[in-house]
Write a protein that holds these residues in place. Structure first.
Motif, PDB file in Angstrom:
ATOM      1  N   SER A 188     -15.257  -7.595   8.770  1.00 35.99           N
ATOM      2  CA  SER A 188     -14.514  -7.360   7.536  1.00 35.99           C
ATOM      3  C   SER A 188     -15.363  -6.594   6.528  1.00 35.99           C
ATOM      4  O   SER A 188     -16.588  -6.500   6.667  1.00 35.99           O
ATOM      5  N   ALA A 215      -4.843  -1.356   1.385  1.00 38.61           N
ATOM      6  CA  ALA A 215      -4.833  -2.135   2.625  1.00 38.61           C
ATOM      7  C   ALA A 215      -3.925  -3.346   2.544  1.00 38.61           C
ATOM      8  O   ALA A 215      -3.690  -4.017   3.548  1.00 38.61           O
ATOM      9  N   THR A 222      -9.701  -7.462   5.476  1.00 37.06           N
ATOM     10  CA  THR A 222      -9.566  -6.071   5.884  1.00 37.06           C
ATOM     11  C   THR A 222     -10.705  -5.655   6.795  1.00 37.06           C
ATOM     12  O   THR A 222     -11.866  -5.696   6.391  1.00 37.06           O
ATOM     13  N   PHE A 226     -10.889   0.095   8.686  1.00 35.52           N
ATOM     14  CA  PHE A 226      -9.820   0.531   7.784  1.00 35.52           C
ATOM     15  C   PHE A 226     -10.290   0.492   6.334  1.00 35.52           C
ATOM     16  O   PHE A 226      -9.990   1.373   5.537  1.00 35.52           O
ATOM     17  N   GLN A 458      -3.320  -5.902   6.051  1.00 35.95           N
ATOM     18  CA  GLN A 458      -4.406  -5.973   7.022  1.00 35.95           C
ATOM     19  C   GLN A 458      -4.752  -7.429   7.300  1.00 35.95           C
ATOM     20  O   GLN A 458      -4.573  -8.299   6.448  1.00 35.95           O
ATOM     21  N   SER A 459      -5.251  -7.683   8.503  1.00 33.40           N
ATOM     22  CA  SER A 459      -5.655  -9.034   8.870  1.00 33.40           C
ATOM     23  C   SER A 459      -6.722  -8.968   9.947  1.00 33.40           C
ATOM     24  O   SER A 459      -6.604  -8.197  10.900  1.00 33.40           O
ATOM     25  N   VAL A 464      -6.677  -3.764  16.254  1.00 26.38           N
ATOM     26  CA  VAL A 464      -6.078  -2.464  15.941  1.00 26.38           C
ATOM     27  C   VAL A 464      -5.067  -2.048  17.001  1.00 26.38           C
ATOM     28  O   VAL A 464      -4.068  -1.394  16.697  1.00 26.38           O
ATOM     29  N   TRP A 467      -1.324  -3.138  16.540  1.00 28.27           N
ATOM     30  CA  TRP A 467      -0.406  -2.493  15.613  1.00 28.27           C
ATOM     31  C   TRP A 467       0.837  -1.995  16.360  1.00 28.27           C
ATOM     32  O   TRP A 467       0.745  -1.568  17.517  1.00 28.27           O
ATOM     33  N   TYR A 485       1.593   1.930  13.066  1.00 30.33           N
ATOM     34  CA  TYR A 485       0.245   2.483  12.956  1.00 30.33           C
ATOM     35  C   TYR A 485       0.323   3.898  12.396  1.00 30.33           C
ATOM     36  O   TYR A 485       1.208   4.669  12.791  1.00 30.33           O
ATOM     37  N   GLY A 487      -0.248   2.702   9.184  1.00 27.07           N
ATOM     38  CA  GLY A 487       0.017   1.847   8.041  1.00 27.07           C
ATOM     39  C   GLY A 487       0.392   2.586   6.779  1.00 27.07           C
ATOM     40  O   GLY A 487       0.957   3.674   6.810  1.00 27.07           O
TER      41      GLY A 487
END
Length: 509
Positions: A188, A215, A222, A226, A458-459, A464, A467, A485, A487
């Motif tokens: 993160s 985000a 996050t 990203f 985001q999480s 990724v 998505w 994707y 986002g």
């Protein structure tokens, strides 16, 4: 030019057969439509609302032009999506560069100025938060990862991979330098900052509020891959569109119609039926059109309501997986122009911890201001402001009408007081117009289910490759926009349109 949307466009004489039908006129759908029409595809764009552009648009109220929400515009630097869109279509979106891009007002009233120059920004950041060695290490890493992310995004138009051949393309398109940033998928922003030695909690609050803009989540949630691009976007070229973002939208629509495409407003799609020829699309006005290719630019949460059978089951599964999302409380304000000279056009204000309406709006709000002298948006001597803050859609949707109106007025008054007290010069201004909107408004206005805007937060729990892909299991049905994707944000949804453009070119040679 804005007046073109005040009337419903006629569908009389419209062809019933198209190469591509795009549902929704946000920048994801318009990017794909512009690119495909440039290649000679016959493209129809259907918009449910009166104004095109969705969340990247503008609207008129009592002679003023307001943005749909408080927002910035980036993505025109080399290797970024908006630059790609212009180069491949020949369009030019009218704009003025802004520097600095924004001011961030902490609770102590000292603004953090987000200037473009990276070295200047790092020195300025250190002057506010200290910890020089740790800050320089963190921003060096952030700039490197952000630059790599932009670099690889347009090279990997088949990401996330949907089939074995897509993995092969990824291997061919990327260098070891690109692969070096992959570990940041599982670290993160907060973890990276702490590993650099940053301990100042005020800086983590700053990161949280900057990340919520782009985000939709804070520093602990996050992924840095990203988040680096998200916190560094003020160091890209930032722009203002004279007349409002709708002029950017019209640039795309003008290009579409000059290439044998067409768009219609007030045509809400109510059914997508798959058949042997592709898809039959039906609107609430009884319009029916046929196309082998359909691009959905509406949120995932809307799709189960307009599909059936296996397609509906697919989207129902996707929406259950990603059920959490933000709404927005927004305000459009017109003021006499008493604002301070040299003021940046974008501002983020931190609200006090545990402020009176912390159950109803987030811990910060964002303000975008019309450029002085932009008489397309407000008369000379007046300015237009857009205010936006995150909120829970469920809280606002769950109120009875009387409670809703009372709470809406209280939050509106609180935010307006904050603007008057904290935006330099606003305390002397006369308020000429003020309207507020909640998730209820957004649901009716831009037809986003439950008023959810900004995409999927985001999480760290979501990889990724989890998505939602722009490619569905159904031939000819593609997705663009902030719930797929890569986002949210104008560059993000534009990149989704570019990705779908390449997918279609490959799938329909």
């Amino acid at each position: 030019m804005i007046m073109r949307t005040t009337r419903t466009r006629s569908s009389e004489g419209l062809s019933s057969e198209w190469d591509v039908v795009v549902i929704g006129s946000g920048m994801g759908g318009l990017s794909a439509a512009s690119l495909l029409s440039t290649d000679g595809k016959k493209v129809l764009v259907l918009e449910a609302g009166l104004h095109p552009g969705g969340c990247s648009s503008s609207y008129t109220r009592k002679g003023y032009v307001f943005e749909s929400g408080a927002t910035t515009l980036v993505g025109f630097d080399p290797g970024q999506p908006m630059k790609f869109l212009e180069e491949h279509t020949g369009m030019h979106i009218p704009r003025h560069e802004l520097n600095p891009s924004m001011s961030v007002w902490l609770e102590d009233q000292k603004p953090v100025i987000r200037m473009k120059d990276k070295a200047e920004w790092v020195d300025h950041c250190i002057s506010h938060f200290g910890e020089e060695k740790a800050q320089r290490k963190f921003w060096k890493k952030s700039f490197y990862v952000a630059d790599r992310v932009w670099n690889i995004s347009l090279k990997n138009t088949f990401f996330p991979p949907a089939k074995p051949s897509d993995f092969f393309r990824l291997a061919l398109n990327n260098s070891p330098k690109d692969l070096a940033i992959l570990p940041y998928m599982v670290r993160s922003v907060a973890q990276v900052a702490r590993s650099c030695g940053i301990t100042e909690e005020r800086f983590y609050r700053f990161l949280d509020e900057q990340l919520i803009i782009t985000a939709q989540a804070g520093a602990t949630q996050t992924p840095f891959i990203f988040g680096a691009a998200a916190i560094c976007y003020p160091n890209s070229s930032n722009f203002y569109v004279p007349g409002g973002l709708i002029e950017m939208v019209f640039t795309c629509l003008d290009h579409l119609e000059s290439n044998h495409g067409q768009w219609l407003n007030k045509q809400k799609v109510v059914q997508i039926n798959q058949n042997k020829q592709g898809y039959r699309i039906t609107t609430d006005r009884g319009l029916e059109v046929q196309a082998p290719i359909v691009i959905s630019n509406i949120p995932l949460w809307n799709m189960p309501d307009i599909t059936d059978g296996q397609i509906r089951d697919y989207f129902h599964k996707e929406t259950v997986t990603y059920s959490d999302a933000w709404g927005a409380f927004t305000m459009g304000i017109a003021l006499t122009d008493t604002l301070a000279e040299g003021l940046s056009l974008h501002h983020q204000f931190h609200l006090p911890e545990g402020h009176p309406y912390s159950d109803w709006i987030a811990r910060s709000f964002f303000v975008s201001i019309s450029m002085r002298g932009d008489t397309q948006r407000a008369p000379e001597g007046q300015r237009v402001l857009n205010v936006s803050t995150h909120c829970s859609p469920e809280k606002w949707l769950g109120l009875d009408q009387d409670s809703y109106e009372k709470m809406k007025m209280k939050v509106q008054e609180y935010l307006f007081e904050q603007v008057q007290q904290r935006l330099p010069g606003a305390e002397r201004a006369e308020c000429l117009q003020l309207d507020a909107a909640t998730p209820r408004t957004w649901e009716k206005w831009v037809y986003r289910k439950d008023g959810r805007v900004g995409g999927i937060p985001q999480s760290m729990k979501r990889a990724v490759w989890d998505w939602t892909s722009p490619v569905t299991p159904f031939k000819g049905l593609y997705l663009v926009g902030d719930t797929t994707y890569p986002g949210q944000g104008i560059p993000g949804v534009t990149l989704s349109g570019i990705n779908v453009y390449y997918r279609i070119a490959k799938d329909f040679k």
